[in-house]
Design a protein around this motif. Sequence first.
Motif, mmCIF file in Angstrom:
data_model
loop_
_atom_site.group_PDB
_atom_site.id
_atom_site.type_symbol
_atom_site.label_atom_id
_atom_site.label_comp_id
_atom_site.label_asym_id
_atom_site.label_seq_id
_atom_site.Cartn_x
_atom_site.Cartn_y
_atom_site.Cartn_z
ATOM 1 N N PRO A 30 1.082 -1.295 0.077
ATOM 2 C CA PRO A 30 -0.013 0.119 -0.155
ATOM 3 C C PRO A 30 0.398 1.047 0.055
ATOM 4 C CG PRO A 30 -0.897 -1.843 2.199
ATOM 5 C CD PRO A 30 0.637 -2.173 1.406
ATOM 6 N N ASN A 31 0.470 2.673 -0.493
ATOM 7 C CA ASN A 31 0.789 3.810 -0.583
ATOM 8 C C ASN A 31 1.316 3.964 0.791
ATOM 9 O OD1 ASN A 31 2.242 6.114 -0.847
ATOM 10 N ND2 ASN A 31 0.661 7.025 -1.778
ATOM 11 N N TYR A 32 1.773 3.449 1.480
ATOM 12 C CA TYR A 32 1.633 3.803 3.369
ATOM 13 C C TYR A 32 3.847 5.156 3.352
ATOM 14 C CZ TYR A 32 0.064 0.155 5.094
ATOM 15 O OH TYR A 32 -1.383 -0.823 5.469
ATOM 16 N N THR A 33 3.282 6.560 3.225
ATOM 17 C CA THR A 33 3.774 7.862 2.983
ATOM 18 C C THR A 33 5.092 7.474 4.333
ATOM 19 O OG1 THR A 33 2.052 8.986 4.151
ATOM 20 C CG2 THR A 33 1.941 9.073 1.848
ATOM 21 N N PHE A 34 4.367 6.418 5.521
ATOM 22 C CA PHE A 34 4.988 7.152 6.659
ATOM 23 C C PHE A 34 6.299 5.792 6.824
ATOM 24 C CE2 PHE A 34 0.524 5.488 7.205
ATOM 25 C CZ PHE A 34 1.364 3.608 7.570
ATOM 26 N N MET A 35 5.986 4.904 5.485
ATOM 27 C CA MET A 35 6.500 3.878 6.263
ATOM 28 C C MET A 35 7.863 4.301 5.496
ATOM 29 S SD MET A 35 6.349 0.309 5.214
ATOM 30 C CE MET A 35 6.444 -0.099 3.878
ATOM 31 N N HIS A 36 9.120 4.289 6.000
ATOM 32 C CA HIS A 36 10.611 4.845 5.649
ATOM 33 C C HIS A 36 11.610 3.599 5.831
ATOM 34 C CE1 HIS A 36 8.566 8.508 4.119
ATOM 35 N NE2 HIS A 36 8.105 8.205 5.560
ATOM 36 N N GLU A 37 12.852 3.701 5.259
ATOM 37 C CA GLU A 37 13.833 2.684 5.499
ATOM 38 C C GLU A 37 14.231 3.931 6.952
ATOM 39 O OE1 GLU A 37 15.934 -0.413 5.170
ATOM 40 O OE2 GLU A 37 13.776 -0.703 3.741
ATOM 41 N N ALA A 38 14.931 3.404 7.657
ATOM 42 C CA ALA A 38 15.467 3.479 9.404
ATOM 43 C C ALA A 38 16.334 4.348 8.929
ATOM 44 C CB ALA A 38 16.180 2.302 10.022
ATOM 45 N N THR A 39 17.531 4.285 7.677
ATOM 46 C CA THR A 39 18.453 5.455 7.438
ATOM 47 C C THR A 39 17.568 6.484 6.837
ATOM 48 O OG1 THR A 39 18.426 4.486 4.866
ATOM 49 C CG2 THR A 39 19.762 3.217 6.135
ATOM 50 N N GLU A 40 17.038 6.286 6.859
ATOM 51 C CA GLU A 40 15.283 7.740 6.613
ATOM 52 C C GLU A 40 15.653 8.930 8.074
ATOM 53 O OE1 GLU A 40 12.958 7.682 2.925
ATOM 54 O OE2 GLU A 40 13.649 5.852 2.726
ATOM 55 N N ALA A 41 15.691 8.210 8.763
ATOM 56 C CA ALA A 41 15.201 8.540 9.602
ATOM 57 C C ALA A 41 16.462 10.139 10.600
ATOM 58 C CB ALA A 41 15.153 7.616 11.134
ATOM 59 N N PRO A 42 15.436 10.801 10.681
ATOM 60 C CA PRO A 42 16.976 12.063 11.863
ATOM 61 C C PRO A 42 17.404 11.306 12.515
ATOM 62 C CG PRO A 42 14.401 12.130 12.843
ATOM 63 C CD PRO A 42 14.482 11.264 11.119
ATOM 64 N N ARG A 43 19.063 12.141 13.395
ATOM 65 C CA ARG A 43 19.524 11.375 13.837
ATOM 66 C C ARG A 43 18.905 11.782 15.573
ATOM 67 N NH1 ARG A 43 24.832 10.526 12.656
ATOM 68 N NH2 ARG A 43 24.977 9.077 14.221
ATOM 69 N N ILE A 44 18.050 12.749 16.028
ATOM 70 C CA ILE A 44 17.341 12.800 16.890
ATOM 71 C C ILE A 44 15.739 12.795 16.039
ATOM 72 C CG2 ILE A 44 16.983 14.276 18.659
ATOM 73 C CD1 ILE A 44 20.290 15.016 18.830
ATOM 74 N N SER A 45 14.943 12.826 17.199
ATOM 75 C CA SER A 45 13.489 12.781 17.129
ATOM 76 C C SER A 45 12.459 12.955 18.093
ATOM 77 C CB SER A 45 13.494 11.398 16.103
ATOM 78 O OG SER A 45 13.437 11.013 16.260
ATOM 79 N N PHE A 46 11.579 13.054 18.293
ATOM 80 C CA PHE A 46 10.723 13.222 19.679
ATOM 81 C C PHE A 46 9.404 12.921 19.159
ATOM 82 C CE2 PHE A 46 14.202 16.385 20.165
ATOM 83 C CZ PHE A 46 14.476 16.117 21.544
ATOM 84 N N PHE A 47 8.826 12.083 20.512
ATOM 85 C CA PHE A 47 7.419 11.036 19.259
ATOM 86 C C PHE A 47 6.120 10.971 20.969
ATOM 87 C CE2 PHE A 47 9.950 10.071 15.943
ATOM 88 C CZ PHE A 47 9.009 9.865 15.029
ATOM 89 N N ASP A 48 5.365 11.250 21.097
ATOM 90 C CA ASP A 48 4.678 11.137 22.123
ATOM 91 C C ASP A 48 4.686 9.447 23.054
ATOM 92 O OD1 ASP A 48 3.026 13.832 23.003
ATOM 93 O OD2 ASP A 48 2.638 13.810 20.619
ATOM 94 N N TYR A 49 5.274 8.731 21.840
ATOM 95 C CA TYR A 49 4.836 7.506 22.385
ATOM 96 C C TYR A 49 6.191 6.749 21.128
ATOM 97 C CZ TYR A 49 0.378 7.640 24.479
ATOM 98 O OH TYR A 49 -0.464 7.842 25.304
ATOM 99 N N HIS A 262 20.848 6.714 16.228
ATOM 100 C CA HIS A 262 19.826 7.320 16.144
ATOM 101 C C HIS A 262 19.091 7.107 17.162
ATOM 102 C CE1 HIS A 262 19.237 7.554 11.572
ATOM 103 N NE2 HIS A 262 19.890 5.960 11.500
ATOM 104 N N VAL A 263 18.462 8.502 17.771
ATOM 105 C CA VAL A 263 18.343 8.163 19.211
ATOM 106 C C VAL A 263 16.694 9.468 19.135
ATOM 107 C CG1 VAL A 263 18.166 9.112 21.930
ATOM 108 C CG2 VAL A 263 20.770 8.488 20.261
ATOM 109 N N ALA A 264 15.722 7.993 19.608
ATOM 110 C CA ALA A 264 13.722 8.861 19.915
ATOM 111 C C ALA A 264 13.457 9.196 21.739
ATOM 112 C CB ALA A 264 13.375 7.657 19.173
#
Length: 547
Positions: A30-49, A262-264
């Motif tokens: 499916p066209n999951y726009t939120f699905m990416h390889e971890a290589t594309e993750a920012p080095r630091i990010s913030f989330f509720d969960y 990476h650190v979340a």
Amino acid sequence: MMVYRSWRMLSAAVVTILLLLNFGAAQFAPNYTFMHEATEAPRISFFDYIVIGGGTAGIPIATTLSTNYSVLLLERGGSPYNDPNITSVTNIFRYLLDTSPDSPSQQFIVEGVVNSRPRVLGGGTSINGGFYSRGEEQFNMEAKLTDADLIEESYQWIEERLVYELPLDNWQSALKAGLLEAGVTPDNGYTFDHLIGTKVGGSIFDQNGTRHTAANLLQDANPEGLALYLHATVHKVLFKRKGLSKPKAYGVVFEDSLGKKHVAYLKGGAKDEIILAAGALGSPQLLILSGIGSKDQLDALNISVVLEQPYVGQDMADNPQNVLFVPAPIVVQPSVLQVVGITPFGSYIEEVGGFNFIFANLSVYQGFTYEKGGFVFEKINGPLSKGELKIVNRNPADNPSLTFNYFSEPEDLQKCVDGVSTILRTINTEGFSSYKFANMTDQDILDLNMKLPYNLIPHGNTSTSLEQYCKDTVRTIWHYHGGCHIGQVVDDDYKVIGVNSLRVIDGSTLLNSPGTNPQASVLMLGRYMGVTILGQRLAGEKPYTDW
């Protein structure tokens, strides 16, 4: 050791041939726009969960939470889509032969039994037999699920999206008739419920033979609220301790496929949480890597102790499976699990028909081909036999060390004996007679099966007793559980006892494997707890029935 090397070499060769021939069709992603390889993750990010593990429990949890909050979902494997060995029923179980580093199933051996754990988005739903049947009421009580309406709504939410009713073929119909004739009654027809007797369950394969995994539930996720990274291997959970009465989880460290870290972090809200849903092996392993476990083990690996918790990794269990291949005088069409006999003594009898690649390294034995025959197997409930999990190093990609102590409890062994006896009675009935050679005795069938490569345990070529048959031919049914039990490691809300902002929600918390096959119950558990967490956070704002 030589047997295992030969087995691995032959398995790898078979997988290579199958890939070259490209059997079966893939299911396009499916066209999951939120699905990416971890290589594309920012080095630091913030989330509720932050949810660790994109499997049977983790996906419904993350999907549900994303409706109102920002959620990071980390999966150590790749996508199940575009892989015909996962998505097409004609290739079922081929992934179990793949020993490559990118395989969706990661092999490990316990007590001579070759096991596999999922390493793919969708978790066990991507590499199982597809059978869908709800767990018994006992599971709901053991799992501390007290809202009957929410249990039912959670099951229905799953079933509307993933589950299909398939017609029975002749082999399956014959087994169903044989079970009833052998006394596994009543006939409960097509039902998801766990009922004593013989029934037909659902399947996550549709009528076209396409698998629908937990990853399909992500179509209900809020694309603005979810970030999903593949090939993201979590190294540890981070804790704040200074000035706090209890350690508080506040972030995770994960590694991408190129080896970059990476650190979340959690955003810092009072109800922000990290949720471990990495499975019966992954969640206790990650707790230990993060400093929660027995002090002796943490000290031995030079891991700083966050919380001394001796129960992590304890009471690990795997329901043993024992199989009878039944040679047939006629061709058995390939079929997935649909018919099950649920006995009152705690053995569950199921079938798979006509798949000659289940044991691809022995496709013909003494003139019998697997197209002319099928497999009838039994799994015992519980089990009572338990083992433990320990980590051998600080590499989260490596398998931990495990024991299951198959059949160490006499009651487990007796259930197996009674189950195999029931299978033998079933295949000797008039209802099953078209699929069994009339002149084959029970001893002939047992001796034939003693020669098949069910495991790596050295044993003789003949069956001297059903007790010995159970021990010599034991296999896994991949229903691992334990290691983070409710009441020992987590409380009734699945919060890790002794720390804040950390939960474990997956098969590691289960006291017993639910029902005949656990995927329905674990999927429901993920949805139930996702809705429950939202309700706890949004108390007074709106009822869960509006979500």
